[in-house]
Scaffold this motif. Structure first.
Motif, short mmCIF file in Angstrom:
data_model
loop_
_atom_site.label_atom_id
_atom_site.label_comp_id
_atom_site.label_asym_id
_atom_site.label_seq_id
_atom_site.Cartn_x
_atom_site.Cartn_y
_atom_site.Cartn_z
N LYS A 99 0.62 -1.22 -0.39
CA LYS A 99 0.40 0.35 -0.11
C LYS A 99 1.02 1.17 0.55
O LYS A 99 1.88 0.80 0.46
N ASP B 185 -3.78 4.63 -0.51
CA ASP B 185 -4.24 5.82 0.84
C ASP B 185 -4.19 6.79 0.77
O ASP B 185 -3.51 7.82 0.80
N ASN C 265 -5.82 9.01 2.74
CA ASN C 265 -6.03 9.41 3.77
C ASN C 265 -7.11 10.62 4.16
O ASN C 265 -7.31 11.97 4.40
N GLU D 253 -8.00 3.26 -0.64
CA GLU D 253 -8.75 3.49 0.71
C GLU D 253 -8.92 5.69 1.22
O GLU D 253 -8.05 5.94 0.82
N GLU D 254 -9.56 5.18 2.64
CA GLU D 254 -10.03 6.59 2.47
C GLU D 254 -10.01 7.71 1.44
O GLU D 254 -9.06 9.32 1.69
N GLN E 108 -11.92 3.26 9.05
CA GLN E 108 -10.83 2.82 9.98
C GLN E 108 -11.10 3.89 11.23
O GLN E 108 -10.30 4.09 12.66
N GLY F 33 -5.85 2.11 8.44
CA GLY F 33 -5.79 2.56 9.55
C GLY F 33 -3.57 1.84 11.12
O GLY F 33 -4.52 2.78 12.20
MG MG Z 1 -5.27 4.58 5.99
#
Ligand code: MG
Length: 394
Positions: free
Chosen positions: A171, A215, A217, A241-242, A267, A318
């Motif tokens: 990732k 990701d 975030n 992700e996010e 997360q 997370g």
């Molecule tokens: Mg994350």
């Protein structure tokens, strides 16, 4: 000889909570030859007979959480039976978040709940993952390696290095805090254009056999998350992700319909209804509760069951790898664990007995509780370091 009833009363008395203490700290370790530091709040719950369980929380303001625990939660828990995790979860919820507020309160509950599960394992002489059901004794992991701090021309080598260590899933971060640093200013279009180049560099370096995850975030808006996702569709991303700010359920659902890359989030969510809303909206392909943030193991078990009812997989996001591995090994609906390389280094600096992933798998420990213990010298040293907001909050 005491009767069984008398013995149970004696045991219950010895398991009543005598002390709860929270310690905010900055833990320093080394990653890629560079110092990394993460702030976290370590919690110890001690019973009358002197047993101690530990939990932690992070990605928050650790001083605030520690103060809430020491000043508000701890006095309320004295005398409670440490085995009664549901009773204590409910008590803390109505004490700290009685109108459904989320945020710091759920970090408080998460850290204390983890300490109770560690304690429960020690009392019963079993690792936590087995108490949860022992669906498997090892979990597949993905390695988080590709951070903004690594320049694009070094990123391919860093990816190959992770693959050479046996990781088959990698990732990397994207978005580079585009929305939270609009004061700089940086054109968000330029940020995602650079991201696309970085993603292609990694895919080219590791070939097609390695799974690749992204990701953001929560660092992008829907427009730019969509543009980025579409621009790298040919790179075979496993999940993104996010991708957008605030995990907005309708906007996540619209993004999911607009792109071919699977989406994940959860997360940093606190309450169960948020996971329900994400599932009902069709907002995610993978749901990501985190035991160190989402109200502890007690609540993440509820999230896992909810996800199972929607036939939606769960995976760790997370970080806080070695607490979350117990959830994913414990329940049949568990999934991938995030082997976040800097956070793994942080665990190794703070705890004794942390396992290591091998060949893309993490074997669960047999030691009671979580299977690792804080190093008292490390706790003392890291607790003495000055805290400042915003550091290491991945
Ligand atoms: Mg994350």
């Amino acid at each position: 000889m005491p009767t069984i009833t008398e013995q149970t009363k004696l045991t219950n008395a010895s398991l009543s909570i005598a002390r709860v203490t929270a310690t905010p700290m900055v833990v320093e370790a080394s990653f890629e030859g560079q110092p990394v530091e993460f702030s976290l709040c370590l919690v110890a719950v001690e019973t009358r007979d002197g047993r101690i369980g530990h939990g932690l929380t992070a990605i928050t303001e650790e001083e605030v959480v520690a103060t809430a625990i020491n000043a508000v939660a701890a006095p309320a828990l004295l005398g409670e039976n440490a085995m009664a995790h549901e009773r204590i979860w409910e008590k803390l919820y109505w004490l700290l978040a009685p109108r459904g507020q989320t945020g710091y309160a759920l970090h408080v509950i998460a850290a204390i709940d983890l300490a109770l599960w560690d304690l429960k394992g020690k009392v019963l002489g079993q690792p936590v993952w087995r108490l949860l059901g022992a669906a498997r004794d090892r979990t597949p992991v993905y390695a988080t390696f590709g951070f903004d701090s690594i320049e694009r021309d070094r990123l391919g080598e860093a990816a190959k290095e992770a693959v050479s260590r046996g990781f088959t899933r990698l990732k990397m971060t994207v978005g580079n805090k585009a929305l939270s640093r609009r004061d700089e200013p940086r054109p968000i279009g330029a940020v995602i254009a650079e991201d696309a180049l970085r993603i292609r560099a990694v895919r080219q370096a590791v070939g097609d056999e390695v799974e690749l995850f992204l990701d953001a975030n929560c660092g992008l808006d829907p427009l730019h998350a969509q543009r980025l996702a579409r621009s790298v569709e040919e790179c075979g991303i496993t999940f993104f992700e996010e991708p957008i700010t605030q995990n907005d359920a309708p906007q996540m659902a619209a993004l999911r319909r607009a792109v071919r890359i699977p989406l994940a989030c959860g997360q940093n969510e606190g309450l169960l209804y948020r996971f329900r809303d994400l599932l009902l909206a069709g907002a995610v392909d993978v749901l990501q509760p985190n035991v160190a943030i989402t109200g502890g193991l007690t609540q993440c078990l509820r999230v896992a069951a909810l996800a199972q009812a929607f036939n939606t997989p769960i995976a760790n996001g997370g970080a806080w790898t070695f607490h979350n591995m117990h959830l994913h090994a414990g329940v049949a609906h568990g999934g991938l664990v995030e082997y976040h390389l800097p956070v793994v280094a942080i665990y190794e600096a703070l705890f004794r007995g942390v396992p290591r992933a091998e060949g893309g798998w993490l074997a669960l420990p047999e030691a009671p509780g979580f299977g690792f213990e804080p190093d008292p010298d490390a706790v003392r040293d890291f607790a003495a370091r000055p805290l400042s907001g915003g550091r290491g909050k991945h």
